[in-house]
Motif scaffolding. Sequence first.
Motif, PDB file in Angstrom:
ATOM      1  N   ALA A  10       0.726  -1.213  -0.232  1.00 54.60           N
ATOM      2  CA  ALA A  10      -0.266   0.060  -0.024  1.00 54.60           C
ATOM      3  C   ALA A  10       1.137   1.485  -0.001  1.00 54.60           C
ATOM      4  O   ALA A  10       0.478   2.915  -0.700  1.00 54.60           O
ATOM      5  CB  ALA A  10      -1.170   0.181   1.530  1.00 54.60           C
ATOM      6  N   PHE A  11       1.511   1.191   0.960  1.00 53.93           N
ATOM      7  CA  PHE A  11       3.013   2.340   0.733  1.00 53.93           C
ATOM      8  C   PHE A  11       3.324   2.427  -0.367  1.00 53.93           C
ATOM      9  O   PHE A  11       3.454   3.767  -1.354  1.00 53.93           O
ATOM     10  CB  PHE A  11       3.687   1.959   1.665  1.00 53.93           C
ATOM     11  N   ALA A  12       3.843   1.645  -0.959  1.00 55.03           N
ATOM     12  CA  ALA A  12       4.205   1.609  -2.470  1.00 55.03           C
ATOM     13  C   ALA A  12       3.256   1.947  -3.834  1.00 55.03           C
ATOM     14  O   ALA A  12       3.865   3.358  -4.583  1.00 55.03           O
ATOM     15  CB  ALA A  12       5.137   0.369  -3.665  1.00 55.03           C
ATOM     16  N   THR A  13       2.355   1.996  -3.266  1.00 51.61           N
ATOM     17  CA  THR A  13       1.165   2.217  -4.409  1.00 51.61           C
ATOM     18  C   THR A  13       0.824   3.865  -4.175  1.00 51.61           C
ATOM     19  O   THR A  13       0.330   4.869  -4.745  1.00 51.61           O
ATOM     20  CB  THR A  13      -0.262   1.249  -4.045  1.00 51.61           C
ATOM     21  N   SER A  82      12.272  -2.529  -9.720  1.00 53.51           N
ATOM     22  CA  SER A  82      12.995  -2.711  -9.178  1.00 53.51           C
ATOM     23  C   SER A  82      13.911  -1.563  -8.466  1.00 53.51           C
ATOM     24  O   SER A  82      13.685  -0.751  -9.443  1.00 53.51           O
ATOM     25  CB  SER A  82      14.110  -3.034 -10.549  1.00 53.51           C
ATOM     26  N   GLY A  83      14.840  -2.203  -7.818  1.00 56.25           N
ATOM     27  CA  GLY A  83      15.662  -1.133  -7.073  1.00 56.25           C
ATOM     28  C   GLY A  83      16.957  -0.421  -8.260  1.00 56.25           C
ATOM     29  O   GLY A  83      16.707   0.899  -8.492  1.00 56.25           O
ATOM     30  N   ASP A  84      16.429  -1.158  -9.424  1.00 49.27           N
ATOM     31  CA  ASP A  84      17.450  -0.677 -10.286  1.00 49.27           C
ATOM     32  C   ASP A  84      16.795   0.551 -11.716  1.00 49.27           C
ATOM     33  O   ASP A  84      15.879  -0.462 -12.383  1.00 49.27           O
ATOM     34  CB  ASP A  84      18.203  -1.285 -11.624  1.00 49.27           C
ATOM     35  N   LEU A  85      17.534   1.871 -11.520  1.00 45.35           N
ATOM     36  CA  LEU A  85      17.139   3.167 -12.312  1.00 45.35           C
ATOM     37  C   LEU A  85      17.759   2.421 -14.209  1.00 45.35           C
ATOM     38  O   LEU A  85      16.912   3.603 -14.358  1.00 45.35           O
ATOM     39  CB  LEU A  85      17.368   4.242 -11.028  1.00 45.35           C
ATOM     40  N   PHE A  86      18.631   2.280 -13.900  1.00 42.00           N
ATOM     41  CA  PHE A  86      19.081   1.372 -15.259  1.00 42.00           C
ATOM     42  C   PHE A  86      18.135   1.706 -15.574  1.00 42.00           C
ATOM     43  O   PHE A  86      17.506   1.483 -17.389  1.00 42.00           O
ATOM     44  CB  PHE A  86      20.357   0.811 -15.641  1.00 42.00           C
ATOM     45  N   VAL A  87      17.253   0.098 -15.565  1.00 43.78           N
ATOM     46  CA  VAL A  87      16.332  -0.523 -16.870  1.00 43.78           C
ATOM     47  C   VAL A  87      15.083   0.272 -16.301  1.00 43.78           C
ATOM     48  O   VAL A  87      13.391  -0.359 -17.492  1.00 43.78           O
ATOM     49  CB  VAL A  87      16.068  -1.447 -16.140  1.00 43.78           C
ATOM     50  N   TYR A  88      15.018   1.160 -15.637  1.00 48.22           N
ATOM     51  CA  TYR A  88      13.176   1.648 -15.562  1.00 48.22           C
ATOM     52  C   TYR A  88      12.247   2.772 -16.455  1.00 48.22           C
ATOM     53  O   TYR A  88      11.474   2.417 -16.924  1.00 48.22           O
ATOM     54  CB  TYR A  88      13.742   2.907 -14.562  1.00 48.22           C
TER      55      TYR A  88
END
Length: 257
Positions: A10-13, A82-88
């Motif tokens: 819920a926090f992420a949403t 993902s925590g990897d912003l490279f693929v965002y």
Amino acid sequence: MPRLHELQRAFATAMIKGTSLPIGTSMQAGPSSRSLALYRRLIRNNYVQALTITYPMLRRVMGGRYFTVFARGYLKRYPSTSGDLFVYGRHFPLFLLQLESPRLFIELARLEWACHEVSQAAETPPFAPGQLAGLTSVDPADVTVHLQPTVRLLRFSSPVHRMWQGLQPDGLTSTEIGQSSAEEETHILVTRVDGKIRVAELAALDYRLLTAMADGRQVDKVERMALETDPQFDFTRFMVSLMEMNVLARVSVEPHR
């Protein structure tokens, strides 16, 4: 009281969509609510900044304010998993297509994503000329050429690479940039040479041959494809040019059955 995993989801949403947290938490109003709102803005800004870094030329063409509107819409439709912003930003060209954006925006985004991938891709040692010489006694039907992980092949409906090149510090003239919107099928090679991204236009036949190599076709089949199209095609020179552009990674020899 919500369970921990429910609260985390819920926090992420709430951070992405701006919804409220479940009733029963202690983070609903007052200072905590204001802190959440601030945190939400920081997260959104980070994602917008990630797209700005990935698509700098597209942002210049769109304009900063217009690009930000698209970036925020992208975050809602394609939230990061993902925590990897490279693929965002990998779905950003698709997002623009879904919104029926101008073709120029979509194709420039595709080119910039390819450049982004190439800039981070691992690279194998350069292909040595002696490796080709060592294949002279080998049946070409047994030989497969493998491309560098830093290679991307793209086909566009217009020469959008001219705009990309024109937006570089040592770019083209405004007239040449303007030609990038013309209807003209264009084949592009993106690779990395000495740490720098190179974007080169390919002849249609060269593009077909490289695509065949990328698909794992044996050298004899690739050469036959070239000669069937152009009997005067110099396949050796073609291979040498690929080495010079750091396209080739290695060759493998497997007896043909």
